[in-house]
Design a protein around this motif. Structure first.
Motif, PDB file in Angstrom:
ATOM      1  N   ASP A  54       2.070   6.508  -7.010  1.00 42.27           N
ATOM      2  CA  ASP A  54       1.172   7.338  -7.221  1.00 42.27           C
ATOM      3  C   ASP A  54       1.290   8.993  -7.015  1.00 42.27           C
ATOM      4  O   ASP A  54       1.836   9.910  -7.584  1.00 42.27           O
ATOM      5  CB  ASP A  54       0.027   6.851  -6.429  1.00 42.27           C
ATOM      6  CG  ASP A  54      -1.137   6.049  -6.664  1.00 42.27           C
ATOM      7  OD1 ASP A  54      -0.649   5.582  -8.185  1.00 42.27           O
ATOM      8  OD2 ASP A  54      -1.940   5.180  -5.848  1.00 42.27           O
ATOM      9  N   LEU A  55       1.964   9.244  -5.926  1.00 40.22           N
ATOM     10  CA  LEU A  55       2.529  10.415  -5.609  1.00 40.22           C
ATOM     11  C   LEU A  55       3.714  10.572  -6.220  1.00 40.22           C
ATOM     12  O   LEU A  55       4.296  11.863  -6.869  1.00 40.22           O
ATOM     13  CB  LEU A  55       3.798  10.921  -4.136  1.00 40.22           C
ATOM     14  CG  LEU A  55       3.904  11.792  -3.496  1.00 40.22           C
ATOM     15  CD1 LEU A  55       3.184  12.981  -3.494  1.00 40.22           C
ATOM     16  CD2 LEU A  55       4.592  11.669  -2.260  1.00 40.22           C
ATOM     17  N   ASP A  56       4.624   9.943  -6.698  1.00 44.68           N
ATOM     18  CA  ASP A  56       5.553   9.923  -7.912  1.00 44.68           C
ATOM     19  C   ASP A  56       5.047  10.650  -8.936  1.00 44.68           C
ATOM     20  O   ASP A  56       6.385  11.109  -9.757  1.00 44.68           O
ATOM     21  CB  ASP A  56       6.483   8.899  -8.075  1.00 44.68           C
ATOM     22  CG  ASP A  56       7.865   8.358  -6.791  1.00 44.68           C
ATOM     23  OD1 ASP A  56       8.014   9.600  -5.794  1.00 44.68           O
ATOM     24  OD2 ASP A  56       8.296   7.126  -6.629  1.00 44.68           O
ATOM     25  N   GLU A  57       4.569   9.600  -9.455  1.00 45.31           N
ATOM     26  CA  GLU A  57       3.841  10.088 -11.200  1.00 45.31           C
ATOM     27  C   GLU A  57       3.202  11.191 -10.640  1.00 45.31           C
ATOM     28  O   GLU A  57       3.340  12.006 -11.991  1.00 45.31           O
ATOM     29  CB  GLU A  57       2.671   8.852 -10.968  1.00 45.31           C
ATOM     30  CG  GLU A  57       2.608   7.571 -11.900  1.00 45.31           C
ATOM     31  CD  GLU A  57       1.547   7.502 -12.213  1.00 45.31           C
ATOM     32  OE1 GLU A  57       0.729   7.437 -13.024  1.00 45.31           O
ATOM     33  OE2 GLU A  57       2.051   6.319 -11.990  1.00 45.31           O
ATOM     34  N   LEU A  58       1.972  12.089  -9.357  1.00 47.12           N
ATOM     35  CA  LEU A  58       2.243  13.100  -9.583  1.00 47.12           C
ATOM     36  C   LEU A  58       3.159  14.116  -9.701  1.00 47.12           C
ATOM     37  O   LEU A  58       3.088  15.223 -10.156  1.00 47.12           O
ATOM     38  CB  LEU A  58       0.844  13.412  -8.181  1.00 47.12           C
ATOM     39  CG  LEU A  58      -0.275  12.690  -8.313  1.00 47.12           C
ATOM     40  CD1 LEU A  58      -0.786  12.391  -7.002  1.00 47.12           C
ATOM     41  CD2 LEU A  58      -0.978  12.601  -9.627  1.00 47.12           C
ATOM     42  N   LEU A  59       3.869  13.592  -9.272  1.00 47.72           N
ATOM     43  CA  LEU A  59       5.216  15.008  -8.912  1.00 47.72           C
ATOM     44  C   LEU A  59       5.987  14.582 -10.214  1.00 47.72           C
ATOM     45  O   LEU A  59       5.488  16.451 -11.045  1.00 47.72           O
ATOM     46  CB  LEU A  59       6.212  14.386  -8.141  1.00 47.72           C
ATOM     47  CG  LEU A  59       6.226  14.708  -6.293  1.00 47.72           C
ATOM     48  CD1 LEU A  59       7.278  14.310  -5.887  1.00 47.72           C
ATOM     49  CD2 LEU A  59       5.599  16.143  -5.935  1.00 47.72           C
ATOM     50  N   GLN A  60       6.384  13.910 -10.858  1.00 50.14           N
ATOM     51  CA  GLN A  60       6.596  13.659 -12.351  1.00 50.14           C
ATOM     52  C   GLN A  60       5.860  14.846 -13.722  1.00 50.14           C
ATOM     53  O   GLN A  60       5.585  15.725 -13.933  1.00 50.14           O
ATOM     54  CB  GLN A  60       7.166  12.397 -12.465  1.00 50.14           C
ATOM     55  CG  GLN A  60       7.571  12.391 -13.953  1.00 50.14           C
ATOM     56  CD  GLN A  60       8.218  10.426 -14.046  1.00 50.14           C
ATOM     57  OE1 GLN A  60       7.287  10.197 -13.744  1.00 50.14           O
ATOM     58  NE2 GLN A  60       8.641  10.593 -14.874  1.00 50.14           N
ATOM     59  N   ASP A  61       4.815  14.275 -13.173  1.00 53.43           N
ATOM     60  CA  ASP A  61       3.483  15.061 -13.904  1.00 53.43           C
ATOM     61  C   ASP A  61       3.739  16.469 -13.595  1.00 53.43           C
ATOM     62  O   ASP A  61       3.468  17.023 -14.773  1.00 53.43           O
ATOM     63  CB  ASP A  61       2.057  14.735 -14.501  1.00 53.43           C
ATOM     64  CG  ASP A  61       1.564  13.417 -13.990  1.00 53.43           C
ATOM     65  OD1 ASP A  61       2.904  12.841 -15.036  1.00 53.43           O
ATOM     66  OD2 ASP A  61       0.861  12.630 -13.881  1.00 53.43           O
ATOM     67  N   ASP A  62       3.528  16.533 -12.671  1.00 55.58           N
ATOM     68  CA  ASP A  62       4.018  18.736 -12.306  1.00 55.58           C
ATOM     69  C   ASP A  62       5.169  18.739 -12.691  1.00 55.58           C
ATOM     70  O   ASP A  62       5.442  20.447 -13.323  1.00 55.58           O
ATOM     71  CB  ASP A  62       3.973  18.904 -10.848  1.00 55.58           C
ATOM     72  CG  ASP A  62       2.392  18.853 -10.394  1.00 55.58           C
ATOM     73  OD1 ASP A  62       1.658  18.830 -10.980  1.00 55.58           O
ATOM     74  OD2 ASP A  62       2.609  18.106  -8.491  1.00 55.58           O
ATOM     75  N   GLU A  63       6.599  17.984 -12.991  1.00 54.82           N
ATOM     76  CA  GLU A  63       7.656  18.726 -13.248  1.00 54.82           C
ATOM     77  C   GLU A  63       7.016  18.937 -14.854  1.00 54.82           C
ATOM     78  O   GLU A  63       7.546  19.415 -15.570  1.00 54.82           O
ATOM     79  CB  GLU A  63       8.926  18.020 -13.369  1.00 54.82           C
ATOM     80  CG  GLU A  63       9.071  17.592 -11.740  1.00 54.82           C
ATOM     81  CD  GLU A  63       9.875  16.341 -11.161  1.00 54.82           C
ATOM     82  OE1 GLU A  63      10.311  15.568 -12.055  1.00 54.82           O
ATOM     83  OE2 GLU A  63      10.436  16.314  -9.931  1.00 54.82           O
TER      84      GLU A  63
ATOM     85  N   SER B 245       0.908  -1.417  -0.158  1.00 51.93           N
ATOM     86  CA  SER B 245      -0.259  -0.548   0.409  1.00 51.93           C
ATOM     87  C   SER B 245       0.402   1.079  -0.086  1.00 51.93           C
ATOM     88  O   SER B 245       0.842   2.271  -0.512  1.00 51.93           O
ATOM     89  CB  SER B 245      -1.267  -0.564   1.492  1.00 51.93           C
ATOM     90  OG  SER B 245      -1.642   1.688   1.161  1.00 51.93           O
ATOM     91  N   LEU B 246       1.493   1.486   0.790  1.00 55.44           N
ATOM     92  CA  LEU B 246       2.457   2.864   1.403  1.00 55.44           C
ATOM     93  C   LEU B 246       3.644   2.381  -0.364  1.00 55.44           C
ATOM     94  O   LEU B 246       3.338   3.904  -0.623  1.00 55.44           O
ATOM     95  CB  LEU B 246       3.730   2.579   1.461  1.00 55.44           C
ATOM     96  CG  LEU B 246       3.094   2.228   3.288  1.00 55.44           C
ATOM     97  CD1 LEU B 246       4.065   2.352   4.631  1.00 55.44           C
ATOM     98  CD2 LEU B 246       3.162   3.669   3.236  1.00 55.44           C
ATOM     99  N   SER B 247       4.200   1.658  -0.911  1.00 54.44           N
ATOM    100  CA  SER B 247       4.668   2.222  -1.885  1.00 54.44           C
ATOM    101  C   SER B 247       4.025   2.141  -3.483  1.00 54.44           C
ATOM    102  O   SER B 247       4.569   2.744  -4.425  1.00 54.44           O
ATOM    103  CB  SER B 247       5.172   0.373  -3.143  1.00 54.44           C
ATOM    104  OG  SER B 247       4.729  -0.485  -3.417  1.00 54.44           O
ATOM    105  N   SER B 248       2.128   1.511  -3.474  1.00 54.74           N
ATOM    106  CA  SER B 248       1.598   2.149  -4.260  1.00 54.74           C
ATOM    107  C   SER B 248       1.400   4.023  -3.996  1.00 54.74           C
ATOM    108  O   SER B 248       1.306   4.319  -5.188  1.00 54.74           O
ATOM    109  CB  SER B 248       0.044   0.933  -3.947  1.00 54.74           C
ATOM    110  OG  SER B 248      -0.954   1.627  -4.800  1.00 54.74           O
ATOM    111  N   ASP B 249       1.090   4.375  -3.187  1.00 52.76           N
ATOM    112  CA  ASP B 249       0.990   5.373  -2.670  1.00 52.76           C
ATOM    113  C   ASP B 249       2.503   5.963  -2.935  1.00 52.76           C
ATOM    114  O   ASP B 249       1.750   7.151  -3.905  1.00 52.76           O
ATOM    115  CB  ASP B 249       0.770   5.343  -1.144  1.00 52.76           C
ATOM    116  CG  ASP B 249      -0.706   5.502  -1.028  1.00 52.76           C
ATOM    117  OD1 ASP B 249      -1.472   5.441  -1.664  1.00 52.76           O
ATOM    118  OD2 ASP B 249      -0.806   5.047   0.563  1.00 52.76           O
ATOM    119  N   ASN B 250       3.421   5.902  -2.265  1.00 49.23           N
ATOM    120  CA  ASN B 250       4.424   6.284  -3.474  1.00 49.23           C
ATOM    121  C   ASN B 250       4.639   6.219  -4.987  1.00 49.23           C
ATOM    122  O   ASN B 250       4.841   7.294  -5.616  1.00 49.23           O
ATOM    123  CB  ASN B 250       5.408   5.605  -2.479  1.00 49.23           C
ATOM    124  CG  ASN B 250       6.006   5.350  -1.028  1.00 49.23           C
ATOM    125  OD1 ASN B 250       5.331   6.758  -0.784  1.00 49.23           O
ATOM    126  ND2 ASN B 250       6.517   5.459  -0.580  1.00 49.23           N
TER     127      ASN B 250
END
Length: 154
Positions: free
Chosen positions: A22-31, A15-20
């Motif tokens: 997703d967070l990495d994807e969002l941050l990458q999308d923002d970048e 669950s934590l790796s899945s959340d990470n």
């Protein structure tokens, strides 16, 4: 335990790796979005710089060949020659002044303003003569018409 009360063992690390991720994807999308935005701003700034700079000839643009010298000679022959094509009363009707006054105005404007002097343009060709410029100016003032309508001798 009963069959309906089955306990599901959930691994929290998944669950934590899945959340990470997703967070990495969002941050990458923002970048990516920030990079696109910065590139767009840079492109607009470059375009603004280009608009402020003077350019030479642009490929694909139409060029209208104007024989300024011939038009100047025609103007001089029509109104300012010793025996002009048009009589003085026709000059007066067109420019609403005597020819002598017109010549004095041309000489004064040429002496006091760089705009009314005949110069070479960027291509090295001679520009309009002071008589052509003043002629157009006087007709615009006398008749209150746009300058585009006075291109007879331009």
């Amino acid at each position: 335990m009963s069959s309906g009360d089955e306990f599901v063992d959930v691994d929290l690390s998944d669950s934590l790796s899945s959340d990470n991720s997703d967070l990495d994807e969002l941050l990458q999308d923002d970048e990516v979005e920030a990079t696109i935005l910065l590139l767009s701003v840079k492109k607009l700034e470059d375009r603004a710089k280009l608009l402020n700079r003077r350019h030479g000839s642009v490929m694909g643009r139409n060029h209208i060949q104007r024989n300024r010298l011939l038009c100047h000679e025609q103007l001089m022959e029509d109104y300012f020659a010793e025996v002009p094509t048009y009589l003085p009363h026709l000059f007066h009707r067109r420019y609403r002044m005597r020819r002598g006054l017109f010549v004095k105005i041309v000489k004064a404007c040429e002496a006091n303003s760089n705009y009314f002097k005949q110069r070479r343009n960027a291509a090295g060709m001679m520009g309009f003569s002071p008589f052509q410029k003043i002629s157009t100016t006087m007709r615009v003032i006398a008749y209150g018409i746009p300058a585009d309508y006075t291109d007879e001798y331009l």
